[in-house]
Design a protein around this motif. Sequence first.
Motif, PDB file in Angstrom:
ATOM      1  N   SER A 251       0.815  -1.225   0.000  1.00  0.00           N
ATOM      2  CA  SER A 251       0.000   0.000   0.000  1.00  0.00           C
ATOM      3  C   SER A 251       0.847   1.273   0.000  1.00  0.00           C
ATOM      4  O   SER A 251       0.334   2.364  -0.214  1.00  0.00           O
ATOM      5  CB  SER A 251      -0.947   0.028   1.200  1.00  0.00           C
ATOM      6  OG  SER A 251      -1.856  -1.034   1.111  1.00  0.00           O
TER       7      SER A 251
ATOM      8  N   SER B 164      -3.565  11.180   8.173  1.00  0.00           N
ATOM      9  CA  SER B 164      -3.576  11.338   6.712  1.00  0.00           C
ATOM     10  C   SER B 164      -2.638  10.327   6.055  1.00  0.00           C
ATOM     11  O   SER B 164      -2.915   9.842   4.954  1.00  0.00           O
ATOM     12  CB  SER B 164      -3.319  12.785   6.270  1.00  0.00           C
ATOM     13  OG  SER B 164      -2.078  13.200   6.696  1.00  0.00           O
TER      14      SER B 164
ATOM     15  N   ARG C 105      -4.854   3.252   3.180  1.00  0.00           N
ATOM     16  CA  ARG C 105      -6.161   2.607   2.959  1.00  0.00           C
ATOM     17  C   ARG C 105      -6.650   2.838   1.540  1.00  0.00           C
ATOM     18  O   ARG C 105      -7.209   1.942   0.907  1.00  0.00           O
ATOM     19  CB  ARG C 105      -7.194   3.157   3.951  1.00  0.00           C
ATOM     20  CG  ARG C 105      -7.104   2.452   5.269  1.00  0.00           C
ATOM     21  CD  ARG C 105      -7.983   3.056   6.353  1.00  0.00           C
ATOM     22  NE  ARG C 105      -7.335   2.767   7.617  1.00  0.00           N
ATOM     23  CZ  ARG C 105      -7.179   3.630   8.605  1.00  0.00           C
ATOM     24  NH1 ARG C 105      -7.679   4.848   8.519  1.00  0.00           N
ATOM     25  NH2 ARG C 105      -6.534   3.273   9.689  1.00  0.00           N
ATOM     26  N   GLU C 106      -6.419   4.035   1.058  1.00  0.00           N
ATOM     27  CA  GLU C 106      -6.842   4.389  -0.285  1.00  0.00           C
ATOM     28  C   GLU C 106      -6.080   3.542  -1.326  1.00  0.00           C
ATOM     29  O   GLU C 106      -6.640   3.128  -2.335  1.00  0.00           O
ATOM     30  CB  GLU C 106      -6.515   5.866  -0.457  1.00  0.00           C
ATOM     31  CG  GLU C 106      -7.086   6.557  -1.662  1.00  0.00           C
ATOM     32  CD  GLU C 106      -6.537   7.997  -1.701  1.00  0.00           C
ATOM     33  OE1 GLU C 106      -6.671   8.712  -0.662  1.00  0.00           O
ATOM     34  OE2 GLU C 106      -5.957   8.372  -2.722  1.00  0.00           O
ATOM     35  N   ASN C 107      -4.816   3.249  -1.053  1.00  0.00           N
ATOM     36  CA  ASN C 107      -3.991   2.484  -1.998  1.00  0.00           C
ATOM     37  C   ASN C 107      -4.225   0.981  -1.931  1.00  0.00           C
ATOM     38  O   ASN C 107      -3.771   0.237  -2.794  1.00  0.00           O
ATOM     39  CB  ASN C 107      -2.504   2.712  -1.713  1.00  0.00           C
ATOM     40  CG  ASN C 107      -2.051   4.112  -2.072  1.00  0.00           C
ATOM     41  OD1 ASN C 107      -2.751   4.832  -2.773  1.00  0.00           O
ATOM     42  ND2 ASN C 107      -0.891   4.504  -1.573  1.00  0.00           N
TER      43      ASN C 107
ATOM     44  N   ALA D   6      -4.692   7.146   6.029  1.00  0.00           N
ATOM     45  CA  ALA D   6      -5.788   7.266   5.042  1.00  0.00           C
ATOM     46  C   ALA D   6      -5.247   6.962   3.633  1.00  0.00           C
ATOM     47  O   ALA D   6      -5.908   6.286   2.841  1.00  0.00           O
ATOM     48  CB  ALA D   6      -6.390   8.662   5.089  1.00  0.00           C
ATOM     49  N   LYS D   7      -4.052   7.424   3.364  1.00  0.00           N
ATOM     50  CA  LYS D   7      -3.437   7.188   2.060  1.00  0.00           C
ATOM     51  C   LYS D   7      -3.176   5.687   1.864  1.00  0.00           C
ATOM     52  O   LYS D   7      -3.411   5.134   0.789  1.00  0.00           O
ATOM     53  CB  LYS D   7      -2.126   7.978   1.999  1.00  0.00           C
ATOM     54  CG  LYS D   7      -1.509   8.071   0.663  1.00  0.00           C
ATOM     55  CD  LYS D   7      -1.397   9.516   0.164  1.00  0.00           C
ATOM     56  CE  LYS D   7      -0.054   9.804  -0.456  1.00  0.00           C
ATOM     57  NZ  LYS D   7       0.876  10.487   0.463  1.00  0.00           N
TER      58      LYS D   7
END
Length: 378
Positions: free
Chosen positions: A143, A351, A357-359, A354-355
């Motif tokens: 990730s 943040s 998780r987004e990846n 969050a990045k």
Amino acid sequence: MPEDANITPWSVSGDLTESQYQRIAHEFGAKIIDSEMIERIRSVLGDVHPYLLNGTFYAHRDLDIALEDLKNGKKVYLYTGRGPSGKMHLGHILPFLFTKWLQEKMGAHLIIQITDDEKFVFRDLELNDVARYTRENILDILSLGFNPKKTHILVDTENAGLLYNSAIKVSRFVNVSLSKAVFGFQDSDNVGKFFFTCIQSVPAFMLTEHTGETWRCLVPYAIDQDPHFKVSRDVLPKIGMPKPSSIISKFMPALKGSGKMSSSDPNSGIFLDDSPTTVKKKLMKYAFSGGRDTAEEQRKYGANPDIDFAFNAYRLLEPDNEKVRKVYESYRSGAILSGEMKTLASDTINSFLAKLRENRPKAEELFDSYKFSFDKFS
Ligand code: TRP
């Protein structure tokens, strides 16, 4: 009275102060990364990472040789790893963040060894449990956004045949008294433990062995892994393979101030799956503070950012050095209070998480394309 730190790949105890880190590097026989070495890195890679400037990656073995080879256009690759014994926390992921930076600056291939066999042999974990962590941990690591063309995940049990044939060559030169001296094993330890270091050494020479061409290996790791590479560096020349170079880090400070973050204590660290509220709560409730007892005293005397978890977490995640420097000054002078520092840190951590998780869906989709295979190296 501070207690001397004792570090092996399987246990860490005592106080991890700066002077202890220096002492341990010295005792292990690693060199300290000084300003000259930092300039060498800058001249070869065209950049230096904040972790080099703030002393997080602080020691090395033959880093100069790897840099020289790189400069001369020789084949150089990176190798690091993860033992999948539980959920990952911030302290586990940060060395990978640094490794990704190195990989990009070097334009190099990277092998990531997942030592599921190690966790079976050393921990009271069944292979099923380990397998679950293997997949989860790989996804956590991927990730960060590693380049699938140059990043190769090597899971020990899945690549057993390939690793075994090389490991036995190493094993001929690793005797019991050496293992006891280097790793602190006892007579009552199982024989799997004694053999394991041979498996961890394989990715440090497998490309050279397989292709017949010399590939210089540079291994980033936290200082607890150094005993393994001490053994590798001793044995590999005896089987006609080059010695690996290494670049060595301290641990990320523990949430509560002493020791390191530990997977077995949920409140000892920030885990990658902690929700934003959990992160904030852990910081407010448990984070070791370098601040004063009252706001008034803090305004007057300032905090000690160096020992403050929130500041350290912020520093490790904020890429803008200038911002970090300003926060350091304001916190030290008393212009920033501990609560504000904790809020800043929890926002920065959140943040970052969050990045990741987004990846993650992308990492799942590409999962198979990261699998190790010799024909991907050129
Ligand atoms: N033994 C390491 C651990 O328990 C995993 C590992 C394997 C590793 N090879 C490595 C770590 C190379 C750093 C570098 O986490």
